[in-house]
Write a protein that holds these residues in place. Structure first.
Motif, mmCIF file in Angstrom:
data_model
loop_
_atom_site.group_PDB
_atom_site.id
_atom_site.type_symbol
_atom_site.label_atom_id
_atom_site.label_comp_id
_atom_site.label_asym_id
_atom_site.label_seq_id
_atom_site.Cartn_x
_atom_site.Cartn_y
_atom_site.Cartn_z
ATOM 1 N N ARG A 56 -1.955 -1.601 -7.837
ATOM 2 C CA ARG A 56 -2.973 -0.889 -6.811
ATOM 3 C C ARG A 56 -2.588 0.661 -7.002
ATOM 4 O O ARG A 56 -3.610 1.651 -6.916
ATOM 5 C CB ARG A 56 -2.234 -1.129 -5.580
ATOM 6 C CG ARG A 56 -2.632 -2.556 -5.136
ATOM 7 C CD ARG A 56 -2.040 -2.771 -3.696
ATOM 8 N NE ARG A 56 -2.577 -4.084 -3.372
ATOM 9 C CZ ARG A 56 -2.382 -4.624 -1.915
ATOM 10 N NH1 ARG A 56 -2.347 -3.500 -1.043
ATOM 11 N NH2 ARG A 56 -2.715 -5.748 -1.873
ATOM 12 N N ALA A 82 2.634 1.663 -3.311
ATOM 13 C CA ALA A 82 1.644 2.060 -4.339
ATOM 14 C C ALA A 82 1.235 3.610 -4.271
ATOM 15 O O ALA A 82 1.311 4.198 -5.380
ATOM 16 C CB ALA A 82 0.399 1.412 -4.385
ATOM 17 N N LEU A 103 -8.125 -6.850 -7.563
ATOM 18 C CA LEU A 103 -8.842 -5.449 -7.604
ATOM 19 C C LEU A 103 -10.132 -5.709 -8.211
ATOM 20 O O LEU A 103 -10.805 -4.448 -8.254
ATOM 21 C CB LEU A 103 -8.002 -4.614 -8.301
ATOM 22 C CG LEU A 103 -6.442 -4.210 -7.693
ATOM 23 C CD1 LEU A 103 -5.527 -3.441 -8.424
ATOM 24 C CD2 LEU A 103 -6.571 -3.558 -6.250
ATOM 25 N N THR A 123 -5.745 3.454 -7.835
ATOM 26 C CA THR A 123 -6.045 4.437 -7.137
ATOM 27 C C THR A 123 -6.264 5.692 -8.034
ATOM 28 O O THR A 123 -7.121 6.557 -7.843
ATOM 29 C CB THR A 123 -4.715 4.807 -6.260
ATOM 30 O OG1 THR A 123 -4.415 3.741 -5.422
ATOM 31 C CG2 THR A 123 -4.845 6.278 -5.379
ATOM 32 N N GLY A 168 -5.040 -6.519 -11.128
ATOM 33 C CA GLY A 168 -4.174 -6.813 -9.954
ATOM 34 C C GLY A 168 -3.689 -8.098 -9.747
ATOM 35 O O GLY A 168 -4.244 -9.042 -10.577
ATOM 36 N N GLU A 206 0.807 -1.140 -0.034
ATOM 37 C CA GLU A 206 0.002 -0.137 -0.060
ATOM 38 C C GLU A 206 0.927 1.335 0.058
ATOM 39 O O GLU A 206 0.662 2.073 -0.616
ATOM 40 C CB GLU A 206 -0.993 0.060 1.349
ATOM 41 C CG GLU A 206 -2.044 -1.038 1.094
ATOM 42 C CD GLU A 206 -3.048 -0.395 -0.085
ATOM 43 O OE1 GLU A 206 -3.491 0.535 -0.038
ATOM 44 O OE2 GLU A 206 -3.158 -1.194 -1.039
#
Ligand code: SF4
Length: 361
Positions: free
Chosen positions: A278, A234, A315, A282, A310, A231
């Protein structure tokens, strides 16, 4: 018709780097996490032997018609090699540039080993780029990690690299002892503000035989888990891409020798893809939110087809939640994304028009 946007990633370079590993050469000490000899699969070696071997290898490559290559001197502190070895290695690479085998010469080094005088000599001998191992801009984390330099050295080094006429690269290491997500977000902002040509993000792992391994075993250090690292990375790549920085490595390569020696920490065989996917999610999500309506259809440039959904399609649900289930996404040979909202035409009509190549500045 719909909203058109680009992926912010700068055009990837077509680089073939021929790495020359000189583990720990020139390093004043050992940073707590560092296992260069494992990471590179090369044992610390005598520099005269490494230099002679490199000459033989370059000569053989030239004779066999291989290349051209970029030469990258990695694994230690190149600009602090003892004596005039940095000059000798650079001059050797420069010689093979003259002979057409080498296109560019780069090295990695520490922020506090970026003496302007030496950088300019190396530039004159053929060095093109310096990748600075910044790791983090947090003074406390640098200290606990045994780096032996502070954040000011990073800024100074970046300035010196530029002033010597060299291209700049930066390396970040999220998850060092005491490092937090917030600190990493700040690191990324600062790194982006220095406008390097490239960046590498290596989430910190615990390799056997390092001081970090002892800290981990004593309960004094816990690495970031895979989810946190992915995370954070990303979020980081998106900021760097938007600043025009090419991110040339995210996490260890699966074939990396270090992977086998990792006893804890975020090692995912497809960390790069996971993170890129990711970041792309976003981007699409933010674009949809920015426009204040649920998207109904999306055309995606075909070059992102392999990563869009993903790793393991993780995702899919997220996209469905945005209003973009599988059947509403198409991949086409176009350069831009086109997103369509409620009431903007029928699906067939939208897809046929969005799949036409579009030029956008
Ligand atoms: S300076 Fe770089 S190569 Fe040297 S010990 Fe530290 S991390 Fe390893």
């Amino acid at each position: 018709m719909g909203v058109i946007f680009r992926h912010p990633e700068p055009t990837p370079g077509n680089i073939r780097i021929r790495p020359v590993f000189l583990p720990f050469a020139g390093c004043p000490g050992r940073c707590v996490y560092c296992a260069q000899h494992l990471q590179t699969g090369v044992l610390p070696t005598r520099l005269d032997a490494a230099l002679a071997r490199l000459r033989l290898e370059l000569e053989a490559a030239l004779a066999a018609g291989r290349g051209p290559y970029e030469i990258g001197f990695y694994g230690g502190t190149f600009t602090a090699l003892p004596g005039d070895y940095a000059e000798r290695f650079t001059a050797l690479a420069g010689e093979y540039r003259e002979r057409g085998l080498v296109t560019r010469v780069r090295c990695s080094t520490r922020p506090d080993a970026s003496d302007p005088g030496r950088l300019s000599v190396l530039r004159g001998l053929g060095l093109d780029m310096v990748e600075i191992g910044a790791q983090t801009f947090d003074a406390g984390v640098l200290a606990i990690s045994g780096r032996g330099h502070g954040p000011d050295d990073i800024f100074r080094a970046c300035r010196a690299v530029r002033e010597a006429g060299l291209a700049l690269g930066l390396q970040l290491l999220p998850g060092l002892p005491g490092h937090t997500r917030e600190m990493f977000s700040r690191d990324v902002e600062l790194a982006a503000s220095l406008a390097p040509e490239t960046a590498r993000i290596y989430p910190c792992v615990v390799a056997a035989g390092t001081r970090l391994a002892a800290m981990y075993e004593a309960g004094e250090y816990a690495p970031w888990d895979e989810e946190t690292a992915a995370e954070a990375a990303a979020e980081g790549v998106l900021v760097l891409w938007r600043a025009g920085v090419r991110v040339i490595r995210i996490g260890l390569a699966p074939q990396d020798e270090l992977t086998a020696a990792v006893i804890a920490g975020p090692v995912h065989p497809a960390m790069g893809n996971l993170v890129r996917a990711r970041a792309l999610f976003t981007l699409v999500r933010d674009k949809a939110r920015e426009l204040g309506a649920g998207p109904k259809r999306l055309v995606v440039p075909a070059r992102y087809a392999g990563e869009f959904w993903g790793h393991g399609r993780e995702l899919s649900d997220g996209y469905a939640g945005l209003g973009l289930p599988r059947e509403s996404v198409r991949f086409a040979d176009v350069a831009v994304f086109t997103m369509c909202f409620e009431g903007e035409g029928q699906a067939a009509d939208f897809f046929s028009r969005a799949e036409q190549p579009v030029s956008v500045s």
